[in-house]
Write a protein that holds these residues in place. Structure first.
Motif, mmCIF file in Angstrom:
data_model
loop_
_atom_site.group_PDB
_atom_site.id
_atom_site.type_symbol
_atom_site.label_atom_id
_atom_site.label_comp_id
_atom_site.label_asym_id
_atom_site.label_seq_id
_atom_site.Cartn_x
_atom_site.Cartn_y
_atom_site.Cartn_z
ATOM 1 N N LEU B 33 12.068 9.897 72.255
ATOM 2 C CA LEU B 33 13.361 9.209 72.151
ATOM 3 C C LEU B 33 14.399 10.207 71.651
ATOM 4 O O LEU B 33 14.060 11.105 70.883
ATOM 5 C CB LEU B 33 13.280 8.071 71.119
ATOM 6 C CG LEU B 33 12.824 6.685 71.546
ATOM 7 C CD1 LEU B 33 13.012 5.715 70.382
ATOM 8 C CD2 LEU B 33 13.609 6.180 72.754
ATOM 9 N N PRO B 34 15.667 10.033 72.054
ATOM 10 C CA PRO B 34 16.691 10.912 71.483
ATOM 11 C C PRO B 34 16.875 10.594 69.987
ATOM 12 O O PRO B 34 16.831 9.436 69.589
ATOM 13 C CB PRO B 34 17.954 10.558 72.276
ATOM 14 C CG PRO B 34 17.693 9.212 72.862
ATOM 15 C CD PRO B 34 16.213 9.109 73.064
ATOM 16 N N THR B 35 17.074 11.649 69.195
ATOM 17 C CA THR B 35 17.238 11.457 67.746
ATOM 18 C C THR B 35 18.603 10.850 67.415
ATOM 19 O O THR B 35 18.716 10.010 66.535
ATOM 20 C CB THR B 35 17.090 12.812 67.027
ATOM 21 O OG1 THR B 35 15.888 13.442 67.472
ATOM 22 C CG2 THR B 35 17.033 12.637 65.520
ATOM 23 N N GLN B 36 19.589 11.305 68.148
ATOM 24 C CA GLN B 36 20.978 10.841 67.920
ATOM 25 C C GLN B 36 21.387 11.023 66.463
ATOM 26 O O GLN B 36 21.852 10.090 65.802
ATOM 27 C CB GLN B 36 21.117 9.377 68.376
ATOM 28 C CG GLN B 36 20.828 9.226 69.871
ATOM 29 C CD GLN B 36 20.794 7.782 70.359
ATOM 30 O OE1 GLN B 36 20.474 6.869 69.602
ATOM 31 N NE2 GLN B 36 21.121 7.575 71.632
ATOM 32 N N VAL B 37 21.243 12.253 65.988
ATOM 33 C CA VAL B 37 21.578 12.573 64.596
ATOM 34 C C VAL B 37 23.015 12.233 64.245
ATOM 35 O O VAL B 37 23.329 11.944 63.096
ATOM 36 C CB VAL B 37 21.362 14.079 64.262
ATOM 37 C CG1 VAL B 37 19.911 14.367 64.034
ATOM 38 C CG2 VAL B 37 21.964 14.987 65.312
ATOM 39 N N GLU B 38 23.896 12.272 65.253
ATOM 40 C CA GLU B 38 25.319 12.032 64.982
ATOM 41 C C GLU B 38 25.573 10.628 64.437
ATOM 42 O O GLU B 38 26.617 10.371 63.831
ATOM 43 C CB GLU B 38 26.156 12.300 66.245
ATOM 44 C CG GLU B 38 25.899 11.382 67.434
ATOM 45 C CD GLU B 38 24.665 11.754 68.276
ATOM 46 O OE1 GLU B 38 23.838 12.570 67.817
ATOM 47 O OE2 GLU B 38 24.530 11.216 69.401
ATOM 48 N N HIS B 39 24.608 9.712 64.618
ATOM 49 C CA HIS B 39 24.793 8.354 64.103
ATOM 50 C C HIS B 39 24.274 8.179 62.673
ATOM 51 O O HIS B 39 24.309 7.060 62.144
ATOM 52 C CB HIS B 39 24.130 7.337 65.039
ATOM 53 C CG HIS B 39 24.734 7.299 66.411
ATOM 54 N ND1 HIS B 39 26.097 7.201 66.615
ATOM 55 C CD2 HIS B 39 24.187 7.395 67.639
ATOM 56 C CE1 HIS B 39 26.344 7.212 67.920
ATOM 57 N NE2 HIS B 39 25.205 7.347 68.565
ATOM 58 N N GLY B 40 23.762 9.256 62.077
ATOM 59 C CA GLY B 40 23.383 9.192 60.667
ATOM 60 C C GLY B 40 21.949 8.748 60.417
ATOM 61 O O GLY B 40 21.258 8.281 61.324
ATOM 62 N N PRO B 41 21.513 8.893 59.163
ATOM 63 C CA PRO B 41 20.120 8.647 58.781
ATOM 64 C C PRO B 41 19.593 7.253 59.125
ATOM 65 O O PRO B 41 18.487 7.131 59.649
ATOM 66 C CB PRO B 41 20.128 8.862 57.260
ATOM 67 C CG PRO B 41 21.280 9.769 57.003
ATOM 68 C CD PRO B 41 22.295 9.431 58.043
ATOM 69 N N ASP B 42 20.382 6.187 58.873
ATOM 70 C CA ASP B 42 19.879 4.833 59.130
ATOM 71 C C ASP B 42 19.503 4.660 60.603
ATOM 72 O O ASP B 42 18.447 4.123 60.929
ATOM 73 C CB ASP B 42 20.927 3.777 58.746
ATOM 74 C CG ASP B 42 21.041 3.623 57.233
ATOM 75 O OD1 ASP B 42 20.152 4.147 56.521
ATOM 76 O OD2 ASP B 42 22.012 3.001 56.774
ATOM 77 N N HIS B 43 20.390 5.151 61.472
ATOM 78 C CA HIS B 43 20.116 5.046 62.900
ATOM 79 C C HIS B 43 18.877 5.856 63.284
ATOM 80 O O HIS B 43 18.032 5.394 64.062
ATOM 81 C CB HIS B 43 21.330 5.517 63.702
ATOM 82 C CG HIS B 43 21.121 5.453 65.184
ATOM 83 N ND1 HIS B 43 21.171 4.273 65.891
ATOM 84 C CD2 HIS B 43 20.804 6.420 66.089
ATOM 85 C CE1 HIS B 43 20.909 4.519 67.167
ATOM 86 N NE2 HIS B 43 20.693 5.814 67.308
ATOM 87 N N VAL B 44 18.780 7.069 62.749
ATOM 88 C CA VAL B 44 17.641 7.922 63.101
ATOM 89 C C VAL B 44 16.332 7.278 62.633
ATOM 90 O O VAL B 44 15.322 7.297 63.351
ATOM 91 C CB VAL B 44 17.812 9.345 62.504
ATOM 92 C CG1 VAL B 44 16.543 10.158 62.683
ATOM 93 C CG2 VAL B 44 19.001 10.051 63.153
ATOM 94 N N ILE B 45 16.353 6.665 61.465
ATOM 95 C CA ILE B 45 15.139 6.006 60.969
ATOM 96 C C ILE B 45 14.791 4.813 61.864
ATOM 97 O O ILE B 45 13.617 4.572 62.173
ATOM 98 C CB ILE B 45 15.317 5.597 59.486
ATOM 99 C CG1 ILE B 45 15.394 6.881 58.633
ATOM 100 C CG2 ILE B 45 14.157 4.714 59.014
ATOM 101 C CD1 ILE B 45 15.791 6.646 57.192
ATOM 102 N N SER B 46 15.818 4.153 62.365
ATOM 103 C CA SER B 46 15.562 3.063 63.309
ATOM 104 C C SER B 46 14.990 3.622 64.624
ATOM 105 O O SER B 46 14.101 3.009 65.238
ATOM 106 C CB SER B 46 16.862 2.275 63.491
ATOM 107 O OG SER B 46 17.017 1.855 64.808
ATOM 108 N N GLN B 47 15.461 4.793 65.044
ATOM 109 C CA GLN B 47 14.883 5.439 66.236
ATOM 110 C C GLN B 47 13.410 5.811 66.005
ATOM 111 O O GLN B 47 12.574 5.692 66.899
ATOM 112 C CB GLN B 47 15.664 6.718 66.608
ATOM 113 C CG GLN B 47 17.066 6.501 67.131
ATOM 114 C CD GLN B 47 17.089 5.856 68.505
ATOM 115 O OE1 GLN B 47 17.068 4.627 68.626
ATOM 116 N NE2 GLN B 47 17.089 6.675 69.550
#
Lengths: 313, 313
Positions: B33-47
């Motif tokens: 899955l893409p990490t999408q770091v630009e959306h911040g830690p909460d989003h990445v943890i959801s990924q």
């Protein structure tokens, strides 16, 4: 009652250092004898025996009351079989079963360890590295050796030749080292290379006195070539500390051996070089200190290693 | 009956790689899955959660039947407390308690390990280093990381930042590295530095295609700057292998990461550079090989590390 004595023998190219210690590594008796390598292995083994017996005599202890004997010797050696395979410092020694020979003559159990590893183990056991489970030590002597304690254990590696820290490459295409590599730490920071470079650059006023202290005296009197040689030495050690930081991440790096006898004159510029060369990304900064056991480190460490192998230290 | 499933998650700056493996490290299911770091830690943890659940779905395994989850992440991190302290590749992440967050959402036990250490552990567990107790691995990717197995154990060092092999100094006063040091291996052998150097020397015909394969194609077509950049990369890796030989004395050195995808084009010149730079004094010659697990190494290693920590692998 269990005996409380153990003997450490440090077999050097020039001298044999024998130390009788107790279970806490405290020296109870000491004696040094010339190695006389020129007379060959049989003679040197007889000198080791004499050094062991002399030291017991000085300490008023019977050999039979000694738990055992730890020997530190230059490598490459085969620790498992107690054999010195070959050594630059012991000409003519090929596959000498030193442990077997000494066990027969001393009638005590004997262990064998590389001399720089022994010095490091001694510092870890009762010296400047006491209580530190991740440390590295440079022995800046005629050559440059080293020892590593990682996670509380001496690091030997697969071939048993680990911690040959003098042969870390610090300068690409740099000075030729005695080992055949170019740019080794040893080619900048060993007594022999410092003296050789001093002679090449005409640092020494008296031809007969080309020592490290003579070079330091010349540097102090303003000799620029002497200052450059010393700076190259300390920069090389500092760069090697950076590399060890990133490979091993130790808490402590110790400087021992003859060059380290210069004390603050070597410690301070090494610390300065290290600080200017290393990253500032993480707070994983090892402390750089002088070793504490002087030229007894190898013998004390060999004795400690004997106890460790027997499960006593 | 004890479950036989464990999940490995490799949190990269670009992608999350999730692998469901069995107790032998065999991949049963995979998803990226893409990490999408630009959306911040909460989003990445959801990924990370999605990647974990997706992979279980692909493998037809319920999350509750997974023994646990091993996570590989860029450092510096605090393994003991399961916290990502800070990372160049995860902007904005400061002291994120990743293990706690994932244990709450996945309701499985979770362990955390540095990504390059995880890749090395994976290769040691079931890859090119299987059965080898003394090995080192370079991960030649965007940056250069590393891992060390010494005496059968991953080496972390006192500060837990051990095996940062990309920051071994290979050239005195050399190229500036992103870490602030000069002459690091990473400044010669990382994808980002190879590409940067290629752009500086005008190697790339198309401005948009400054990749390592494009540089290798240029070198093959006779571009001398491209050949020099590649030679500098392989020489730097060879010199670092010499240094690791003398510090760690490993039996095996592995090359992994994106640069190692060049296969024999990187392996052969590294071996040649190593052989020309190293000493010939002792037969302590490590084998240099390519890693085997490709971009699954980190996730597999993280899963293996989870089992190791639980005493199962």
């Amino acid at each position: 009652m269990q005996s409380e004595y153990v003997l450490g023998l440090d077999l050097g190219g020039t001298n044999i250092k024998a130390r009788l210690v107790d279970l806490h590594g405290t020296i109870l008796a000491a004696s040094d004898l010339p190695t006389q390598v020129e007379h060959g292995p049989d003679h040197v083994i007889s000198q080791l025996n004499s050094a062991a017996r002399d030291t017991c005599g000085v300490g008023g202890v019977l050999m039979e009351d000694v738990i055992g004997v730890g020997v530190a010797a230059p490598g490459p050696l085969d620790m498992t079989h107690g054999v010195i395979e070959k050594s630059v410092n012991l000409p003519g020694w090929i596959d000498i079963p030193l442990v077997e020979r000494l066990e027969t003559s001393l009638e005590r159990p004997v262990t064998l360890l590389n001399d720089a590893n022994a010095a490091c183990y001694g510092e870890h056991w009762v010296g400047a590295g006491k209580g530190v489970d991740d440390l590295a030590m440079f022995t800046l002597g005629t050559g440059v050796g080293g020892g590593i304690v990682s996670g509380g254990r001496l690091l030997f590696g697969h071939f048993g030749q680990g911690a040959e820290l003098g042969h870390i490459i610090v300068v690409q295409d740099g000075r030729l080292c005695g080992c055949g590599q170019r740019g080794c730490l040893e080619a900048y920071a060993s007594e022999s290379h410092i003296k050789q470079r001093g002679r090449e650059l005409g640092v020494f006023a008296e031809a007969g006195n080309s020592s490290v202290p003579a070079l330091l005296a010349a540097a102090k009197s303003g000799s620029e070539p002497a200052q450059r040689i010393w700076e190259a030495c300390c920069t090389a050690v500092g760069a090697a500390c950076v590399t060890l930081q990133h490979v091993l991440n130790p808490r402590l790096i110790l400087l021992g051996g003859g060059v380290a006898a210069a004390g603050a004159t070597v410690l301070e510029p090494v610390r300065t070089a290290y600080a200017s060369l290393t990253w500032k990304m993480a707070r994983d900064v090892p402390t750089i200190e002088l070793a504490a056991l002087g030229n007894s480190a190898g013998a004390i460490g060999a004795a400690g290693w004997f106890l460790h192998q027997r499960g006593t230290a």
